[in-house]
Scaffold this motif. Sequence first.
Motif, short mmCIF file in Angstrom:
data_model
loop_
_atom_site.label_atom_id
_atom_site.label_comp_id
_atom_site.label_asym_id
_atom_site.label_seq_id
_atom_site.Cartn_x
_atom_site.Cartn_y
_atom_site.Cartn_z
N ALA B 182 1.19 -1.06 -0.09
CA ALA B 182 0.53 0.22 -0.06
C ALA B 182 0.83 1.15 0.01
O ALA B 182 0.60 2.32 -0.88
CB ALA B 182 -1.02 -0.35 1.18
N ILE B 183 1.68 1.20 1.05
CA ILE B 183 2.91 2.48 0.42
C ILE B 183 3.52 2.69 -0.80
O ILE B 183 3.75 4.02 -0.69
CB ILE B 183 4.09 2.52 1.74
CG1 ILE B 183 2.77 2.31 3.51
CG2 ILE B 183 5.14 3.45 2.23
CD1 ILE B 183 2.48 3.91 3.37
N GLU B 184 4.42 1.69 -0.68
CA GLU B 184 4.77 1.77 -2.12
C GLU B 184 4.02 2.64 -3.00
O GLU B 184 3.96 3.14 -4.65
CB GLU B 184 5.18 0.23 -2.60
CG GLU B 184 5.65 0.62 -4.21
CD GLU B 184 6.58 -0.47 -4.91
OE1 GLU B 184 6.09 -1.49 -3.68
OE2 GLU B 184 7.29 -1.20 -5.75
N GLU B 185 2.06 2.56 -3.21
CA GLU B 185 1.65 3.17 -3.96
C GLU B 185 1.13 4.38 -3.42
O GLU B 185 0.91 5.56 -4.58
CB GLU B 185 0.39 2.27 -4.54
CG GLU B 185 0.43 1.17 -5.17
CD GLU B 185 1.24 0.67 -6.70
OE1 GLU B 185 0.37 2.02 -7.27
OE2 GLU B 185 2.05 0.45 -6.60
N MET B 186 1.04 4.84 -2.43
CA MET B 186 0.92 5.61 -1.60
C MET B 186 1.51 7.40 -1.72
O MET B 186 1.11 8.13 -2.14
CB MET B 186 0.26 5.71 -0.12
CG MET B 186 -0.88 4.83 0.17
SD MET B 186 -1.05 4.19 1.75
CE MET B 186 -2.14 6.02 2.48
N ARG B 187 2.60 6.14 -2.48
CA ARG B 187 4.13 7.47 -1.95
C ARG B 187 4.02 8.34 -3.55
O ARG B 187 4.33 9.12 -4.36
CB ARG B 187 5.55 6.71 -1.74
CG ARG B 187 5.49 6.63 -0.34
CD ARG B 187 7.16 6.45 0.24
NE ARG B 187 7.34 6.55 1.40
CZ ARG B 187 7.42 5.26 2.20
NH1 ARG B 187 8.38 4.33 1.69
NH2 ARG B 187 7.34 5.31 3.55
N LYS B 188 3.40 7.61 -4.61
CA LYS B 188 3.02 8.24 -5.63
C LYS B 188 2.66 9.15 -5.83
O LYS B 188 1.96 10.07 -7.01
CB LYS B 188 2.63 7.40 -7.26
CG LYS B 188 3.27 6.26 -6.72
CD LYS B 188 3.28 4.73 -8.08
CE LYS B 188 3.92 3.75 -7.51
NZ LYS B 188 3.98 2.12 -8.45
N ILE B 189 0.99 9.67 -5.13
CA ILE B 189 -0.14 10.34 -4.84
C ILE B 189 0.90 11.69 -4.25
O ILE B 189 1.68 11.55 -3.03
CB ILE B 189 -0.80 9.95 -4.25
CG1 ILE B 189 -1.75 8.94 -4.39
CG2 ILE B 189 -1.97 11.25 -3.72
CD1 ILE B 189 -1.67 8.65 -5.96
N PRO B 190 0.08 12.71 -5.03
CA PRO B 190 1.34 14.22 -4.19
C PRO B 190 0.49 14.53 -2.99
O PRO B 190 -0.76 14.48 -2.59
CB PRO B 190 1.28 14.91 -5.74
CG PRO B 190 0.11 14.53 -6.84
CD PRO B 190 0.16 13.19 -6.31
N ARG B 259 -7.79 5.73 -1.69
CA ARG B 259 -8.30 4.68 -2.23
C ARG B 259 -6.95 3.49 -3.32
O ARG B 259 -6.98 2.79 -2.84
CB ARG B 259 -8.33 5.47 -3.48
CG ARG B 259 -9.21 4.92 -4.60
CD ARG B 259 -10.16 5.63 -5.47
NE ARG B 259 -11.11 6.15 -4.80
CZ ARG B 259 -11.10 7.67 -4.86
NH1 ARG B 259 -9.41 7.69 -5.85
NH2 ARG B 259 -11.44 8.40 -4.62
N VAL B 260 -5.43 4.34 -3.23
CA VAL B 260 -4.63 3.44 -3.56
C VAL B 260 -4.18 2.40 -3.12
O VAL B 260 -3.30 0.93 -3.45
CB VAL B 260 -3.97 4.27 -4.62
CG1 VAL B 260 -3.92 5.38 -5.83
CG2 VAL B 260 -3.32 5.18 -4.30
N GLY B 261 -4.01 2.64 -2.04
CA GLY B 261 -3.71 2.54 -0.43
C GLY B 261 -4.83 0.90 -0.45
O GLY B 261 -3.71 -0.05 -1.00
N ILE B 262 -5.60 1.00 -0.73
CA ILE B 262 -6.72 0.44 -0.03
C ILE B 262 -6.99 -0.98 -1.10
O ILE B 262 -6.81 -2.21 -1.34
CB ILE B 262 -8.17 0.72 -0.06
CG1 ILE B 262 -8.06 1.67 1.31
CG2 ILE B 262 -9.15 -0.41 0.47
CD1 ILE B 262 -9.27 2.65 1.98
N GLN B 263 -6.85 -0.19 -2.24
CA GLN B 263 -7.02 -1.75 -3.38
C GLN B 263 -5.34 -2.20 -3.73
O GLN B 263 -5.67 -3.70 -4.08
CB GLN B 263 -6.79 -0.38 -4.62
CG GLN B 263 -6.81 -0.57 -5.81
CD GLN B 263 -7.97 -2.53 -6.03
OE1 GLN B 263 -9.75 -1.52 -6.01
NE2 GLN B 263 -8.12 -3.60 -6.08
N ALA B 264 -4.18 -1.58 -3.22
CA ALA B 264 -3.35 -2.51 -2.99
C ALA B 264 -2.95 -3.39 -1.90
O ALA B 264 -2.64 -5.20 -2.09
CB ALA B 264 -2.32 -1.73 -3.68
N VAL B 265 -3.96 -3.03 -1.11
CA VAL B 265 -3.73 -4.42 -0.30
C VAL B 265 -5.09 -5.05 -0.32
O VAL B 265 -4.52 -6.55 -0.38
CB VAL B 265 -4.31 -3.48 0.78
CG1 VAL B 265 -4.96 -4.46 2.27
CG2 VAL B 265 -3.66 -2.33 1.82
#
Lengths: 271, 298
Positions: B182-190, B259-265
Amino acid sequence: MSALTLTMKHRLDQRVDMSPLVCHKLAGLTPEQIGAIELQCGKQKIRVDSLFKIQGDDTQNLIIANSFAKLDYIGKELQGGQITIEGDVGAYLGMQMQSGVIHAKDDAGLYAGCEMKEGLLQIDGNAGDFLGAALPGNKQGMKGGRILVKGNVGERAGDHMRRGAILIEGDVGAYCGSRMVAGTIAVMGQCGRYPGYAMRRGTLLFWQAVQAPATFNDCGSHTLAFLPILFSSFGDLNSHFAEPSEVFNRVQRYGGDLAETGRGEILVKLA
Amino acid sequence: MIINGVTIDQTFAEAFPMKATRAIITAQNEKWAMISAQAMTGFATSVIACGCEAGIERVLSPSETPDGRPGVSILIFAMGGKGLAKQLETRAGQCVLTSPTSALFAGIDEGKQIPLGKNLRYFGDGFQISKKINGKRYWRVPVMDGEFLAEATTAQVGAVGGGNFLVLAESQPQALAACEAAIEEMRKIPNVIMPFPGGVVRSGSKVGSKYPALGASTNDAFCPTLKGVTQTDLSPEIESVMEIVIDGLTKEDIDQAMRVGIQAVCDMGAEQGIKRISAGNYGGKLGPFHFHLQEIMA
């Protein structure tokens, strides 16, 4: 709307005070009303329409055509708008201007940009002594804005300068930055004697080697991070200063004037 | 709502208003910009005891920084403007001014201006030099490695802190793996940071405590070892719960990050031991911003 163009009909023996002809004072006036404005010429007052042919009606875009070196105080205290001068101009061009743009396409006389506060003053030709300086007896010269000179500049450029930037593509005379309080003067050409004489703070930036006065001490060669930021601020100018090839951050730094407070600096580009 | 076998609770995360700013740290190379940024955002996991919440937003290429060097942008959040200004100045002074080759710039221009290098200049002991370029004031402070360049001020803006979601898994390694994804995806969000270590917090808290001196204490309803002795919110198969906390400049930024974090999980799914997604919901006692999980994932 087309630019308000004042084309000089004939040249006078006496100097002319052009200070009434600035954009903010002309706003809302018809060409007839502008023609009726009186200018001081020696001991006499003369109407604008007796001296100039008037065309166009955009008072915020003023062109003075066929100008010559006895038209003084053009753009004095200018507050917005643009003034373009085709031909030489006299003394005190852009004196105390507060905003806007003045573009002189030929040479300018003494005290151009003196005590300027904001805006852009561009001179395509040469400029006389005391560019961006303080008027005699005053303690602060240019306080903001930018002056760009594509030709050479006389002596005492930036005398008592307080803030802002003077950019000179050509050579500059003696005492450049004398008694400077702060601000930046950048010179691509050669510099005359005694740069930074009695300067307190501020930066003199030279592309060519200079003979630093005895009251400046060598502080060594350095990479200064603020220089690329300074150069990027020139990016909007039609000038060599805007060219990426002119950007550098390695300089030789001389601190002084140690006969004053010694917080100023002369920076010389290193190859 | 069930996504890939993972139950999304019908609940919401509660968040609260904060003040925030962004700073840009540059250096001779990315390594040293990152070292400085990590120092400046260290010990800044929670306003409960750190004074602020801070984190690295992203790495900046030389073309994105004011001085054309590699850089890192960081975000700092605090409960009020005074606290933010104090934390910013203290951290900049101890962590960026001290860091070799560093320079410090504002990352937000519009808003109330708070000091960045404005007071750090006094370190220069009178030898500091001011430069006003394009309406911005910079301070050049002489230091032993050359010059420390700092913009005088940066802007403070309103922000949102405390967005969160909980990952409930059958084992501790599975919970951690899901959170890492999740963190890997969330770090792409500004405009967002996840301020806890590695972006993940294992000690989620509830408001209040049996000890009067403490304003927060362990979230016993989600502690797996207490399933039999407290009013638990966990089913028998849940062995580990981890939380991701998000601070963002706007509610929409947090929405997107969640949204992107939960989706990654959820992409890991029930097959990899991920059973539920829940959120820290304190019954409206904590803050006015509510992030409804099922609405976000709809």
